[in-house]
Design a protein around this motif. Sequence first.
Motif, mmCIF file in Angstrom:
data_model
loop_
_atom_site.group_PDB
_atom_site.id
_atom_site.type_symbol
_atom_site.label_atom_id
_atom_site.label_comp_id
_atom_site.label_asym_id
_atom_site.label_seq_id
_atom_site.Cartn_x
_atom_site.Cartn_y
_atom_site.Cartn_z
ATOM 1 N N TRP A 113 7.695 3.691 -6.359
ATOM 2 C CA TRP A 113 7.698 2.298 -6.787
ATOM 3 C C TRP A 113 8.891 1.709 -6.263
ATOM 4 O O TRP A 113 8.695 0.479 -5.783
ATOM 5 N N VAL A 162 -1.350 -1.189 -12.003
ATOM 6 C CA VAL A 162 -0.438 -1.580 -13.273
ATOM 7 C C VAL A 162 0.199 -2.918 -13.066
ATOM 8 O O VAL A 162 0.153 -3.943 -13.961
ATOM 9 N N THR A 163 0.734 -3.285 -11.788
ATOM 10 C CA THR A 163 1.340 -4.566 -11.555
ATOM 11 C C THR A 163 0.465 -5.567 -11.801
ATOM 12 O O THR A 163 0.751 -6.691 -12.119
ATOM 13 N N ILE A 221 -0.527 -4.447 6.643
ATOM 14 C CA ILE A 221 1.035 -4.194 6.077
ATOM 15 C C ILE A 221 0.803 -3.042 5.238
ATOM 16 O O ILE A 221 1.721 -2.114 5.290
ATOM 17 N N ILE A 222 -0.128 -3.043 4.334
ATOM 18 C CA ILE A 222 -0.075 -1.971 3.390
ATOM 19 C C ILE A 222 -0.484 -0.664 4.181
ATOM 20 O O ILE A 222 -0.032 0.468 3.759
ATOM 21 N N VAL A 252 2.616 0.447 5.851
ATOM 22 C CA VAL A 252 3.649 1.022 4.705
ATOM 23 C C VAL A 252 3.169 2.428 4.362
ATOM 24 O O VAL A 252 4.075 3.151 4.114
ATOM 25 N N ILE A 287 -3.334 -5.090 -3.191
ATOM 26 C CA ILE A 287 -2.598 -3.838 -2.799
ATOM 27 C C ILE A 287 -3.355 -2.468 -3.372
ATOM 28 O O ILE A 287 -3.591 -1.510 -2.559
ATOM 29 N N TRP A 302 1.770 -15.659 -4.286
ATOM 30 C CA TRP A 302 1.943 -14.093 -3.840
ATOM 31 C C TRP A 302 1.222 -13.255 -4.722
ATOM 32 O O TRP A 302 1.021 -12.310 -4.418
ATOM 33 N N ALA A 311 0.206 2.268 -9.233
ATOM 34 C CA ALA A 311 1.496 1.195 -9.390
ATOM 35 C C ALA A 311 0.803 -0.139 -9.175
ATOM 36 O O ALA A 311 0.866 -0.945 -9.825
ATOM 37 N N ALA A 312 0.043 -0.217 -8.049
ATOM 38 C CA ALA A 312 -0.477 -1.743 -7.820
ATOM 39 C C ALA A 312 -1.598 -2.002 -9.093
ATOM 40 O O ALA A 312 -1.512 -3.299 -9.466
ATOM 41 N N MET A 329 -2.079 -11.448 -4.627
ATOM 42 C CA MET A 329 -2.287 -10.254 -3.769
ATOM 43 C C MET A 329 -2.010 -8.952 -4.188
ATOM 44 O O MET A 329 -1.988 -8.088 -3.625
ATOM 45 N N LEU A 330 -1.383 -8.966 -5.648
ATOM 46 C CA LEU A 330 -1.208 -7.542 -6.148
ATOM 47 C C LEU A 330 -2.497 -6.677 -6.122
ATOM 48 O O LEU A 330 -2.186 -5.451 -5.960
ATOM 49 N N LEU A 366 -0.241 7.195 -5.541
ATOM 50 C CA LEU A 366 0.902 6.499 -6.391
ATOM 51 C C LEU A 366 0.881 5.239 -6.439
ATOM 52 O O LEU A 366 0.974 4.554 -7.349
ATOM 53 N N ILE A 367 0.634 4.621 -4.965
ATOM 54 C CA ILE A 367 0.574 3.001 -5.011
ATOM 55 C C ILE A 367 -0.362 2.400 -5.398
ATOM 56 O O ILE A 367 -0.245 1.437 -6.072
ATOM 57 N N MET A 389 6.109 -0.037 -3.607
ATOM 58 C CA MET A 389 5.981 -1.271 -4.198
ATOM 59 C C MET A 389 6.893 -2.184 -3.831
ATOM 60 O O MET A 389 6.604 -3.465 -4.028
ATOM 61 N N ASN A 391 -2.087 -8.506 5.233
ATOM 62 C CA ASN A 391 -1.731 -7.906 4.245
ATOM 63 C C ASN A 391 -2.431 -6.267 4.315
ATOM 64 O O ASN A 391 -1.624 -5.260 4.025
#
Lengths: 573, 259
Positions: free
Chosen positions: B240, A133-134, A278-279, A282, A56, A49, A130-131, A52-53, A126-127, B244, A275
């Motif tokens: 987040w 960075v993750t 879904i992204i 969301v 995103i 999983w 965030a993605a 898959m970051l 923003l996402i 996320m 995916n």
Amino acid sequence: MSTTASNQHREAPAKPTTPAGKAADYLDQRTSIGVLVKEFARKVFPDHWSFMLGEIALFSFVVLLISGVFLTMFFEPSMALTHYEGQHPANMHGQLMSVAFASTLEMSFEVRGGLLMRQIHHWSALIFMAAIVTHMMRIFFTGAFRKPRELNWLVGMTMLILGLAAGFSGYSLPDDVLSGNGLRITDGVIKSIPVIGSYTSYLVFGGEFPGAHIVPRLFTIHILIVPGLLLALIALHLFLMVLNKHTQYPGGGRTDDNVVGFPALPVYVAKMTGNFFIIFGVLALMGATMAINNVWNYGPFDPSPVSAGAQPDWYMLFLEGSLRLMPGQGTEWVIAGFTLPLNILVPAMVVPGLLFTFLFVYPFVEAKVRGDEREHHVLDRPRNVPTRTALGVAFLTAFIILALAGSNDLIATHFHLSINSITWVFRVLIFVGPVFAFWVTKRVCLGLQRKDRELVLHGHESGRIVRFANGEYIEVHRPLDEQERWLRVNYHAYEPLRIEPKSDARGVKRKGYGADRRWQRLSRFFFEDRVEPVTPAELAAAHAHGEHDELAPAEHPAIGAGVGAGHGTTQGH
Amino acid sequence: MKALAARRHHRFAPAVLLLLALLVTGGVYAALAPSPASADTASTADIETGKKLFQANCATCHGANAEGSPGVPSLVGVGAAAVDFQVSSGRMPMQMSGPQAISKPRQMDEEQTAALAAYVSSLGAGPAIPTDAQVDPADGDIANGMALFRTNCAMCHNAVGAGGALSEGKFAPALWETTPRNIYQAMLTGPQSMPVFNDANVTPEEKQDIIAFLVDQREGSAGGNALGGLGPVSEGLWGWAVGMGVLIGAAVWIGAKSS
């Protein structure tokens, strides 16, 4: 061409019958794309999983492009002044503002779906960050940046910085008070650079801040330069990923010479498509239900007002926090008529400089102190490289403390605390926190490694107590299966570098000894504390001991227990 | 004129002129000065009740005659508006000392509050309680209110009145639930850390505009859930947590499907 023709003659393949087949055949006859499709469809990707970051980030970028194109149809990047004629929102009616701000309002309130698109675009941004960075955290903690992927790490880092640039330039476009405050800080930071500061500021803003040029300039950066570069780098990033092959998590049968996984078609194409939907879903849902950057709350830009709770988007919050933490008194020096504003230079230039330098150079420094030239395709379990994991957690701790410091006013109001005390606590924590986090993480990693050793040597506790005829009790341990064992023993515990002696046999000093010594010292910092994996010999010995268990008390210490720290954990259960 | 000219140098002339000047100044002041506290509605009985309430609930800190004590302000001349603001918002009587008095469910009902206000305003003139018409948000200009609010108020109270931090644990409260009358009174009397925005500074009509803007903010955002109106930090936090959170959850779900 001729070879294709002769091939057709020789094999005379059956004509495709379905419409899709005919279309594919038509395309293939003209482009030979079938070769490529075959190659990619059969390409094997490992499955996890966390792989898959990055997707995103990629797919939120796609959403950014689509919604961004919509926004450019209505946005006017002009700082000319106008009176807003629209009835909505009521608090903006008739106010004097720039055309950029007015067009943002019109886009939000007059254009059907405009506000939704704006909000989707902003949430996606923003996402996206965030993605990234993750995704970077996953890469860092599993050591996926090791050879041959160091270059791709650099590409990714560059994209991170471009992402920041994209976010910042887009955030500033609507020309509202909040984004203007951000630009004002930028202006201050630019002006704080010694000697060239004020000239650079005039160059950037086309005169004294705010001038009449910055919005059109940022517009070009935001919709042309940055996304163009990002697209090119994404292509390079993916190309390098395919070229280097994807990494895989450690496990039975997975080595640096193979890739264990599923073919791209149909498995990964299906997963990726799912995916993506879904992204997209969301992000659209967030844009539809959660308000973001309602610029009319702040009003058109005017250099004088700054409202409480004025902060940048989350990915810039660490810079805000860095500025808020820096003491102002005594840190602005005037030397021979020139002002050296350390109260701005240190938090706004030195701090981010240190953070980004760490990220840029880390893969190369680690390769050097590891002293190996091998390719690595099997990922590390974070616990097996305690110092790297601890450094990563320390870095994140510093980043989070800075981001919290940037939110100190909201922490104060929401937890009924004194903002002065919070600031002082963070001023201490920014130095103490990362060190503490490093120490704790490293200890936790070493502890987990020792736990692994014990598991491998003695197996799982079964909870089954057996009493022998002579009255002795033992607990039966269930040995690990092959897969479990492979996961826990198949890693390499690096040792500190060994270097050539200072001088040769004839006492001649060796060139480069000093540098070697320094690298060795750093290497010791990395690898001095380590837990070696269980060797086959140790395992055999432990098994022998295990059988022995059936006859003798289990309290006997294990035989020939491994190296160093392994000793303690092999005894007494 | 001749007679006046003849007496111009009379030795009482300066004294007479001075007297005249004082009379004119006093007269003009009496005509133009802000009207003193609800003197017209306050009866002596109200003042008496108010005095008793004051001595039972307030005198411990503010002194038997509202003269104040070290660290506690004198209430002579604060006016009915200040009393009504502090008591009706539940800030007074104060529950405990701290960086600032906290708003809580009101301890005194309408009548008691009015009696207290009558008593305090009988001690010295001060701003009166605004009328309902003065604080009616329906008559205010929202756009002008926004312009005034962001110039005068937003630096402490946040752009939409969501509140903000001040030094040493003090704070500018959120204005989501503050009554229009209390908003008006706060501007008029400047409670605690807040500066006074008197009628010369922000006119009564402008105060009404500000009230109209703040009440309009309670409608919520056109964009959906306003996430507290706190700006980018809360947006980042929700991004987040929700964004996320869901996307990583989805990745785990997709990744788990075949392995």
